[in-house]
Design a protein around this motif. Structure first.
Motif, short mmCIF file in Angstrom:
data_model
loop_
_atom_site.label_atom_id
_atom_site.label_comp_id
_atom_site.label_asym_id
_atom_site.label_seq_id
_atom_site.Cartn_x
_atom_site.Cartn_y
_atom_site.Cartn_z
N LYS A 187 3.96 -0.06 -4.28
CA LYS A 187 4.38 0.99 -3.36
C LYS A 187 5.38 1.92 -4.04
O LYS A 187 6.33 1.45 -4.67
CB LYS A 187 5.02 0.38 -2.10
CG LYS A 187 4.07 -0.48 -1.28
CD LYS A 187 4.74 -0.99 -0.01
CE LYS A 187 3.76 -1.80 0.85
NZ LYS A 187 4.40 -2.26 2.11
N TYR A 227 -1.22 -7.74 -6.10
CA TYR A 227 0.02 -7.12 -5.68
C TYR A 227 -0.25 -5.71 -5.15
O TYR A 227 -1.13 -5.00 -5.65
CB TYR A 227 1.01 -7.03 -6.85
CG TYR A 227 1.54 -8.36 -7.31
CD1 TYR A 227 2.82 -8.80 -6.98
CD2 TYR A 227 0.75 -9.21 -8.11
CE1 TYR A 227 3.31 -10.03 -7.40
CE2 TYR A 227 1.23 -10.44 -8.54
CZ TYR A 227 2.50 -10.84 -8.18
OH TYR A 227 2.98 -12.05 -8.60
N SER A 228 0.53 -5.33 -4.14
CA SER A 228 0.49 -3.97 -3.61
C SER A 228 1.65 -3.20 -4.23
O SER A 228 2.81 -3.58 -4.04
CB SER A 228 0.60 -3.99 -2.09
OG SER A 228 0.69 -2.66 -1.59
N LYS A 237 3.82 -10.42 -2.33
CA LYS A 237 3.09 -9.76 -3.42
C LYS A 237 3.22 -8.24 -3.32
O LYS A 237 2.23 -7.51 -3.38
CB LYS A 237 1.62 -10.19 -3.41
CG LYS A 237 1.38 -11.66 -3.73
CD LYS A 237 1.70 -11.93 -5.20
CE LYS A 237 1.30 -13.33 -5.65
NZ LYS A 237 2.15 -14.39 -5.10
N THR A 238 4.46 -7.80 -3.16
CA THR A 238 4.73 -6.36 -3.03
C THR A 238 5.68 -5.91 -4.14
O THR A 238 6.68 -6.56 -4.41
CB THR A 238 5.38 -6.06 -1.67
OG1 THR A 238 4.48 -6.47 -0.62
CG2 THR A 238 5.64 -4.56 -1.52
N ALA A 268 2.23 2.44 0.19
CA ALA A 268 1.25 1.76 -0.65
C ALA A 268 0.37 2.79 -1.36
O ALA A 268 -0.13 3.73 -0.75
CB ALA A 268 0.39 0.83 0.20
N THR A 269 0.21 2.61 -2.66
CA THR A 269 -0.58 3.57 -3.43
C THR A 269 -1.61 2.92 -4.35
O THR A 269 -2.60 3.54 -4.68
CB THR A 269 0.35 4.44 -4.32
OG1 THR A 269 1.13 3.57 -5.15
CG2 THR A 269 1.27 5.29 -3.48
N GLU A 270 -1.39 1.68 -4.77
CA GLU A 270 -2.28 1.07 -5.76
C GLU A 270 -2.17 -0.45 -5.70
O GLU A 270 -1.16 -0.99 -5.26
CB GLU A 270 -1.89 1.57 -7.15
CG GLU A 270 -2.94 1.36 -8.23
CD GLU A 270 -4.19 2.19 -7.96
OE1 GLU A 270 -5.27 1.57 -7.87
OE2 GLU A 270 -4.09 3.41 -7.83
N ASN A 271 -3.22 -1.12 -6.15
CA ASN A 271 -3.21 -2.57 -6.27
C ASN A 271 -3.12 -2.98 -7.73
O ASN A 271 -3.69 -2.32 -8.61
CB ASN A 271 -4.47 -3.19 -5.65
CG ASN A 271 -4.48 -3.07 -4.14
OD1 ASN A 271 -3.44 -3.16 -3.49
ND2 ASN A 271 -5.66 -2.87 -3.57
#
Length: 237
Positions: A114, A111-112, A75-76, A119-122
């Motif tokens: 990037k 989801y992450s 989930k990236t 990583a900056t936001e979901n």
């Protein structure tokens, strides 16, 4: 005078340079971003999008298509904003940019997101509750903007075109989700003897007082499935 290379490194945190595709095309480089906006409310039959906002180091950089990849198992979502760098005399000033990145239909889950592997936001994708593409019938939106009154009250303006005389407004739902303000322009079909055509409209709605100072995304759903995104700034004063 600070050299262009030092200037770029200081402002963007480093630029990775690849070879130019052809003479005069500029070097393909990876640039950084200030903000990432991941609108809430997508489900697993929506075309999901994110918006990134940043600065190019100088006028020597010209924005090009970003690279992105999605790993469903972890989930990236990895995004690399890209630009062309031209080693020529140019304005030594930051150049604002924004990019809308269409991710397509994603499976349910968190989801992450990037940017350049950081990583900056979901981004949350919910399970769909209906067989159709949307839970509501949305107005066909062509454009959106945000303005502030002298007292600091924010108002969103929506413009578009109804294509049937029986299309009428039902509700304008506004959701403050933090960095993003979602607007759901809900309509309905009502009446008889409906006529096809173009019927332009302009609709305004006040944004919640809970919107804090800073950079935000106005995310407006639209009938064609392509949401309209507009970045705006709320002053702290």
């Amino acid at each position: 005078m600070i050299s262009r290379l030092i200037f770029a490194s200081f402002l963007v945190g480093g630029v990775t340079v690849a070879n130019a595709d052809s003479p005069g095309s500029g070097d393909l480089v990876n640039v950084d971003a200030r903000y990432v906006f991941a609108p809430e409310g997508f489900d697993d039959n929506d075309e999901s999008v994110i918006v990134i906002d940043g600065f190019l180091p100088s006028g020597c950089y010209k924005l090009t298509r970003p690279e992105h990849s999605i790993d469903e198992s972890t989930k990236t979502i990895n995004v690399k904003p890209m630009a062309r760098y031209f080693d020529t005399p140019c304005i030594e000033a930051l150049i604002p940019y924004q990019l809308e990145i269409k991710l397509g239909i994603l499976a349910e889950g968190m989801y992450s997101v990037k940017i350049n592997e950081t990583a900056t936001e979901n981004l949350s994708i919910a399970e769909s509750t209906s067989a159709g593409p949307d839970d509501f019938l949305y107005a066909p939106i062509d454009g959106a903007s945000v303005s502030a009154s002298e007292t600091g009250v924010l108002t969103a303006s929506l413009e578009g075109r109804f294509t049937n005389s029986c299309m009428i407004w039902e509700e304008l739902k506004v959701e403050d989700t933090g960095k993003t303000v979602n607007v759901l322009p809900i309509i309905k079909i009502e009446g008889s003897n409906c006529v096809a055509g173009e019927f332009p409209f302009k609709k305004t709605v006040e944004l919640p007082a809970s919107v804090v100072a800073g950079r935000h995304l106005l995310h407006v759903r639209s009938l064609n499935g392509n949401a309209v995104n507009h970045l705006f700034y709320k002053s702290p004063y």
